[in-house]
Design an enzyme around this catalytic site. Structure first.
Site, PDB file in Angstrom:
ATOM      1  N   LYS A  41      69.288 101.045  47.335  1.00  0.00           N
ATOM      2  CA  LYS A  41      70.045 100.146  46.328  1.00  0.00           C
ATOM      3  C   LYS A  41      69.276  99.157  46.147  1.00  0.00           C
ATOM      4  O   LYS A  41      68.280  98.719  46.666  1.00  0.00           O
ATOM      5  CB  LYS A  41      71.533  99.934  46.823  1.00  0.00           C
ATOM      6  N   TYR A 262      58.370  67.071  43.290  1.00  0.00           N
ATOM      7  CA  TYR A 262      59.678  66.505  42.702  1.00  0.00           C
ATOM      8  C   TYR A 262      60.559  65.657  43.430  1.00  0.00           C
ATOM      9  O   TYR A 262      60.754  65.938  44.769  1.00  0.00           O
ATOM     10  CB  TYR A 262      60.633  67.573  42.262  1.00  0.00           C
ATOM     11  N   MET A 310      59.603  75.686  40.664  1.00  0.00           N
ATOM     12  CA  MET A 310      59.639  76.988  40.123  1.00  0.00           C
ATOM     13  C   MET A 310      58.393  77.896  40.364  1.00  0.00           C
ATOM     14  O   MET A 310      58.709  78.984  40.670  1.00  0.00           O
ATOM     15  CB  MET A 310      59.989  76.995  38.665  1.00  0.00           C
TER      16      MET A 310
HETATM   17  C1  LIG Z   1      73.615  98.648  52.153  1.00  0.00           C
HETATM   18  C2  LIG Z   1      74.461  99.910  53.136  1.00  0.00           C
HETATM   19  C3  LIG Z   1      73.725 100.567  53.813  1.00  0.00           C
HETATM   20  C4  LIG Z   1      72.303 100.134  54.406  1.00  0.00           C
HETATM   21  O1  LIG Z   1      72.474  99.220  55.267  1.00  0.00           O
HETATM   22  P1  LIG Z   1      71.244  98.591  55.985  1.00  0.00           P
HETATM   23  O2  LIG Z   1      71.707  97.658  57.102  1.00  0.00           O
HETATM   24  O3  LIG Z   1      70.423  98.001  54.897  1.00  0.00           O
HETATM   25  O4  LIG Z   1      70.569  99.772  56.805  1.00  0.00           O
HETATM   26  C5  LIG Z   1      74.492 101.567  54.589  1.00  0.00           C
HETATM   27  N1  LIG Z   1      75.784 101.921  54.143  1.00  0.00           N
HETATM   28  C6  LIG Z   1      76.324 101.250  53.304  1.00  0.00           C
HETATM   29  C7  LIG Z   1      77.748 101.557  52.798  1.00  0.00           C
HETATM   30  C8  LIG Z   1      75.688  99.975  52.567  1.00  0.00           C
HETATM   31  O5  LIG Z   1      76.196  99.383  51.676  1.00  0.00           O
END
Ligand SMILES: *Cc1c(COP(=O)(O)O)cnc(C)c1O
Length: 383
Positions: A41, A262, A310
């Site tokens: 993801k 800054y 930035m």
């Molecule tokens: C993001 C996620 C994972 C992976 O988790 P990690 O801690 O990065 O290994 C697994 N299951 C669900 C439901 C997640 O949202």
């Protein structure tokens, strides 16, 4: 972009061979009954989902998790059909057909989603692959216990759903001594029992290190694949995946009391040699990190001087002998001297957030990308 990135200010190197080694290590921690998925993801935690997914596929991974349907649609063309892509955040309203057509598997998180998916299966007179997520105590996503029972009763009838997994997620897996782990395990066992014979999935990266009881039939690691320490209290068993370097764009000598950046917040305590680097908060280096942050030149630690801008930061390079650092020198922001978890700590956050914040302005180099492609091409031509 008209160049290959050679004029970019900073370079992100992603070592896909290390991702593969990490996958092998995680798989070796699992019992023979458990498969190992890859969570890709958020563009594989910022590192490039298509590259990472292909590398994992070449390592034998056939289960991939993304958060959004859109992420699944974007990833689908890169993976052969023998790879499953699961949508963690569930089935968006009205997206059933899209999901079926793209061959994506929704994680059903509510009765509404279960009903919509069930109706779709009946309309198409097809069995649809399905994952059901139950809430074992985190109170974030998934069916509550009562709804789980209803779901099992109404929708697990044979022939409509091909129930691939019943899953849940751990809230405190990175703290092995936390009492919530055993409580969630017990709750998960109870809820999963409502779906007899359906394979089970509970562990994320850290969950894998909680022991066999947590492994079930499929583990879902993300962060550990990318080199983040799954057990922050212990030595990191994972191989580093990311190296981030920034270019020096200017060097200047300042006198005691000269101020920097800054707000002119920083005042040079002594005569100093300052280096300006072409990397900033637009590249994911949070302003908060500036307060305690540092980069490395060879093994010398160069602390940040003043606020993060930035597109640039200034560091104190006085410890480097004159003539040894100059325009076009590369300094390490993440790497051998500063693992991603250390940078995160200096910024008051976690490795996950550092990686996903990295941004899109880097020259990106993938090590080992060529080694991941052939098996995929081969499989597609054979099938
Ligand atoms: C993001 C996620 C994972 C992976 O988790 P990690 O801690 O990065 O290994 C697994 N299951 C669900 C439901 C997640 O949202």
């Amino acid at each position: 972009m008209t160049n290959n990135g050679q004029f970019r200010g900073a370079t992100l190197t992603v070592d896909l061979r290390a991702v593969r080694a990490n996958y092998r290590l995680l798989r070796s921690r699992l019992g023979a009954a458990a498969l190992c998925a890859g969570v890709v993801k958020a563009d594989a935690y910022g590192l490039g989902a298509s590259y990472v997914a292909l590398a994992l596929f070449a390592e034998g991974c056939r289960h991939f998790f993304v958060a959004h349907l859109d992420e699944g649609l974007a990833l689908r063309p890169y993976l052969p059909r023998s790879a499953d892509i699961f949508i963690l955040n569930g089935l968006p309203r009205g997206a059933e057909q899209e999901c079926v057509m793209a061959g994506l598997v929704p994680v059903l998180n509510s009765l509404e989603q279960a009903e919509a998916w069930f109706d779709c299966a009946q309309r198409l007179a097809r069995t649809l692959p399905t994952v059901v997520q139950v809430d074992s105590g985190m109170n974030r996503l998934g069916l509550m216990p009562d709804d789980t029972a209803t779901c099992a009763k109404n929708y697990s009838r044979a022939g409509v759903f091909d129930l691939r997994f019943v899953m849940s997620h751990l809230a405190c897996a990175d703290t092995p001594a936390h009492e919530a782990n055993a409580m969630q395990l017990a709750a998960f066992r109870q809820l999963a029992a409502l779906f007899p014979d359906v394979p089970r999935s509970l562990a994320n990266s850290s969950g894998i290190f909680l022991g066999r009881d947590y492994h079930f039939n499929l583990a879902r690691p993300g962060a550990a694949l990318y080199g983040v320490n799954p057990g922050p209290a212990a030595v990191n068993p994972m191989r580093p995946v990311v190296r981030l370097t920034a270019r020096v764009i200017q060097l200047r000598e300042v006198s005691p009391g000269d101020r920097v950046g800054y707000g002119l917040d920083y005042s040079a305590p002594t005569a100093s040699r300052l280096a300006t680097l072409s990397i900033g908060y637009a590249d994911g280096l949070h302003r908060l990190w500036g307060t305690h942050g540092a980069v490395f030149f060879e093994s010398k630690r160069l602390p940040v001087a003043g606020r993060v801008s930035m597109d640039s930061i200034v560091v104190d390079a006085s410890s480097v002998a004159p003539g040894c650092i100059g325009p076009d020198s590369e300094v390490e922001v993440i790497g051998e001297h500063q693992p991603v978890d250390d940078l995160a700590c200096a910024a008051g956050t976690i490795g996950y957030e550092v990686l996903t914040a990295l941004g899109h302005r880097y020259r990106r180099i993938y090590l080992g990308a060529d080694e991941s492609v052939p098996s995929v091409v081969l499989e597609d031509t054979l099938s």
